[in-house]
Design a protein around this motif. Structure first.
Motif, PDB file in Angstrom:
ATOM      1  N   LEU A 295      71.356  38.646  -8.250  1.00 64.13           N
ATOM      2  CA  LEU A 295      70.326  38.681  -9.295  1.00 64.13           C
ATOM      3  C   LEU A 295      70.857  39.318 -10.574  1.00 64.13           C
ATOM      4  O   LEU A 295      71.621  40.283 -10.531  1.00 64.13           O
ATOM      5  N   ARG A 296      70.448  38.747 -11.677  1.00 63.26           N
ATOM      6  CA  ARG A 296      70.789  39.330 -12.975  1.00 63.26           C
ATOM      7  C   ARG A 296      69.961  40.592 -13.140  1.00 63.26           C
ATOM      8  O   ARG A 296      68.737  40.553 -13.095  1.00 63.26           O
ATOM      9  N   GLU A 297      70.655  41.714 -13.314  1.00 58.77           N
ATOM     10  CA  GLU A 297      69.920  42.972 -13.246  1.00 58.77           C
ATOM     11  C   GLU A 297      69.624  43.579 -14.610  1.00 58.77           C
ATOM     12  O   GLU A 297      68.600  44.205 -14.818  1.00 58.77           O
ATOM     13  N   THR A 298      70.540  43.409 -15.524  1.00 62.56           N
ATOM     14  CA  THR A 298      70.387  44.153 -16.772  1.00 62.56           C
ATOM     15  C   THR A 298      70.291  43.227 -17.974  1.00 62.56           C
ATOM     16  O   THR A 298      70.781  42.100 -17.959  1.00 62.56           O
ATOM     17  N   GLU A 299      69.665  43.768 -18.992  1.00 59.73           N
ATOM     18  CA  GLU A 299      69.640  43.070 -20.266  1.00 59.73           C
ATOM     19  C   GLU A 299      70.689  43.738 -21.151  1.00 59.73           C
ATOM     20  O   GLU A 299      70.662  44.955 -21.345  1.00 59.73           O
ATOM     21  N   VAL A 300      71.638  42.958 -21.648  1.00 58.49           N
ATOM     22  CA  VAL A 300      72.721  43.542 -22.422  1.00 58.49           C
ATOM     23  C   VAL A 300      72.257  43.743 -23.862  1.00 58.49           C
ATOM     24  O   VAL A 300      71.801  42.810 -24.507  1.00 58.49           O
TER      25      VAL A 300
ATOM     26  N   TYR B 113      79.231  47.324 -14.218  1.00 52.32           N
ATOM     27  CA  TYR B 113      79.636  46.915 -15.561  1.00 52.32           C
ATOM     28  C   TYR B 113      79.476  48.034 -16.577  1.00 52.32           C
ATOM     29  O   TYR B 113      78.529  48.814 -16.518  1.00 52.32           O
ATOM     30  N   ILE B 114      80.422  48.097 -17.500  1.00 48.96           N
ATOM     31  CA  ILE B 114      80.273  48.941 -18.677  1.00 48.96           C
ATOM     32  C   ILE B 114      80.444  48.027 -19.888  1.00 48.96           C
ATOM     33  O   ILE B 114      81.439  47.319 -20.002  1.00 48.96           O
ATOM     34  N   TYR B 115      79.434  48.033 -20.750  1.00 45.80           N
ATOM     35  CA  TYR B 115      79.489  47.180 -21.937  1.00 45.80           C
ATOM     36  C   TYR B 115      79.828  48.021 -23.153  1.00 45.80           C
ATOM     37  O   TYR B 115      79.238  49.077 -23.360  1.00 45.80           O
ATOM     38  N   ILE B 116      80.786  47.552 -23.937  1.00 46.95           N
ATOM     39  CA  ILE B 116      81.133  48.244 -25.173  1.00 46.95           C
ATOM     40  C   ILE B 116      81.134  47.222 -26.307  1.00 46.95           C
ATOM     41  O   ILE B 116      81.799  46.183 -26.206  1.00 46.95           O
ATOM     42  N   GLY B 117      80.400  47.512 -27.351  1.00 47.81           N
ATOM     43  CA  GLY B 117      80.370  46.592 -28.475  1.00 47.81           C
ATOM     44  C   GLY B 117      79.324  47.002 -29.491  1.00 47.81           C
ATOM     45  O   GLY B 117      78.629  48.000 -29.296  1.00 47.81           O
TER      46      GLY B 117
ATOM     47  N   VAL C  65      78.208  52.236 -26.161  1.00 49.28           N
ATOM     48  CA  VAL C  65      78.532  52.010 -24.760  1.00 49.28           C
ATOM     49  C   VAL C  65      77.237  51.850 -23.990  1.00 49.28           C
ATOM     50  O   VAL C  65      76.306  52.624 -24.166  1.00 49.28           O
ATOM     51  N   GLN C  66      77.163  50.813 -23.153  1.00 47.23           N
ATOM     52  CA  GLN C  66      75.984  50.612 -22.333  1.00 47.23           C
ATOM     53  C   GLN C  66      76.377  50.562 -20.860  1.00 47.23           C
ATOM     54  O   GLN C  66      77.288  49.847 -20.467  1.00 47.23           O
ATOM     55  N   ILE C  67      75.679  51.355 -20.054  1.00 48.05           N
ATOM     56  CA  ILE C  67      75.829  51.283 -18.605  1.00 48.05           C
ATOM     57  C   ILE C  67      74.451  50.986 -18.046  1.00 48.05           C
ATOM     58  O   ILE C  67      73.475  51.618 -18.433  1.00 48.05           O
TER      59      ILE C  67
END
Lengths: 188, 155
Positions: free
Chosen positions: B39-44, B67-71, B84-86
């Motif tokens: 399942l898709r869990e997070t909204e980026v 996942y760790i999102y950086i942008g 940074v988003q976790i």
């Protein structure tokens, strides 16, 4: 008696015509909410954190292939300015040197590739550099796998059991060091 | 004569497709998708245009991945700022990353951290996050990137 007859005539079935529609709705819900695409990327293992007093393990100068990338994305390979595309060849010569050339590694298992960046280096350039280094490793692994009579390294890896040792990686272990970047020159 | 003959024939043959097994087929598809996907869990909330690379490996076990999102932030007052988003939240204080990742590692000892970093980011923030990951002990990372050219297969 007439009452009984009436009962027999009345249909006791649940209408199932809409069952397919309900199932379709559920199917579409799951299709929308799930991710199917396979995640791809460059795998790395970070070095474990060292104690403050403990010095990093000593490595001979000739065993390290130094790659420096500055904030403008220019590459310095063993202190010589160089193109990104040259890295792959250099990595291959470095790994397969076996002590012949005094500038390159003594043996494949001692060879280390070190990548150092500035804080302002674009991530894109860093990934391209890392990619070139990995492609160098892959091509060395490929040729080693061919010596073991496998068409490619991938095939060899697939043929290995879970407990079998990876002979190719035993000879050419991937030792890529990512150095902590310099503070850089302020604003880029 | 001829028309009579036709009418008689069409009246006798059943032209309906049997739909009784249709729900079963759909349920089979449904169960396949439920089992084979995550399942898709997070909204980026940050933009992550991934860089391109050739030497890619596939992550087979998606359940191990965090996942760790950086942008740059996509919307809101701080739009365009690199963050940074976790999971679901943007990280205000980068020193908290190691604690977050450490607790994740306790739950899943074989954790792989996938860094989804925007290609326009600078190395500084990536290195800071990596240092935090080293503190936490989550050493298996993956620089998420796209296939360089169509058709080239490597790994």
């Amino acid at each position: 008696m007439p009452k009984m007859k009436k009962r027999e005539r009345g249909e006791a079935e649940i209408p199932t015509a809409s069952m397919a529609d309900i199932a379709f709705l559920l199917l579409i819900f799951f299709l929308v909410t799930t991710t199917i695409d396979v995640d791809t990327g460059i795998g790395m293992t970070l070095p474990p954190k060292l104690d403050q007093e403990q010095d990093p393990p000593p490595v001979k100068e000739r065993n390290i292939l130094k790659i420096l990338v500055n904030a403008q994305g220019q590459v310095l390979l063993e202190d010589k300015p160089s193109a990104l595309t040259r890295i792959r060849e250099e990595v291959i010569t470095h790994l397969t040197n076996n002590g012949q050339n005094a500038n390159y590694s003594e043996s494949p298992d001692k060879a280390v590739v070190s990548i150092k960046t500035d804080r302002q280096t674009p991530y894109d350039i860093y990934i391209q550099t890392l990619d070139e280094v990995w492609m160098g490793y892959f091509s060395v692994w490929d040729s080693q796998a061919r010596e073991l009579n496998y068409p490619s390294y991938q095939e060899y890896k697939n043929s290995l059991g879970p407990d079998e040792e990876n002979q190719v990686k035993e000879i050419y272990p991937a030792q890529i060091s990512i150095a902590e970047p310099d503070p850089g020159s302020g604003e880029s | 004569m001829a028309s009579q003959h036709f009418q008689k024939k069409s009246a006798n043959t059943k032209q309906e497709i049997p739909t009784a097994s249709l729900p079963d087929i759909i349920f089979m598809l449904l169960i396949f998708f439920m089992v084979s996907t995550v399942l898709r869990e997070t909204e980026v909330m940050v933009q992550t245009r991934l860089p391109r690379a050739e030497a890619l490996t596939k992550i087979e076990q998606k359940r191990l991945v965090s996942y760790i999102y950086i942008g740059p932030i996509q919307r809101g007052p701080n739009q365009g700022q690199t963050a940074v988003q976790i999971d679901d939240a943007l990280i205000d204080n980068q020193n908290t990353i190691s604690q977050i990742m450490y607790s994740k590692l306790q739950q899943q000892p074989r954790l792989i951290v996938s860094l989804r970093v925007d290609e326009s980011s600078e190395m500084g923030i990536v290195t800071d996050v990596q240092q935090e990951l080293r503190d936490a002990g989550t050493l298996r990372i993956n620089y998420s990137s796209r296939q360089d050219r169509e058709g080239t297969v490597s790994g």
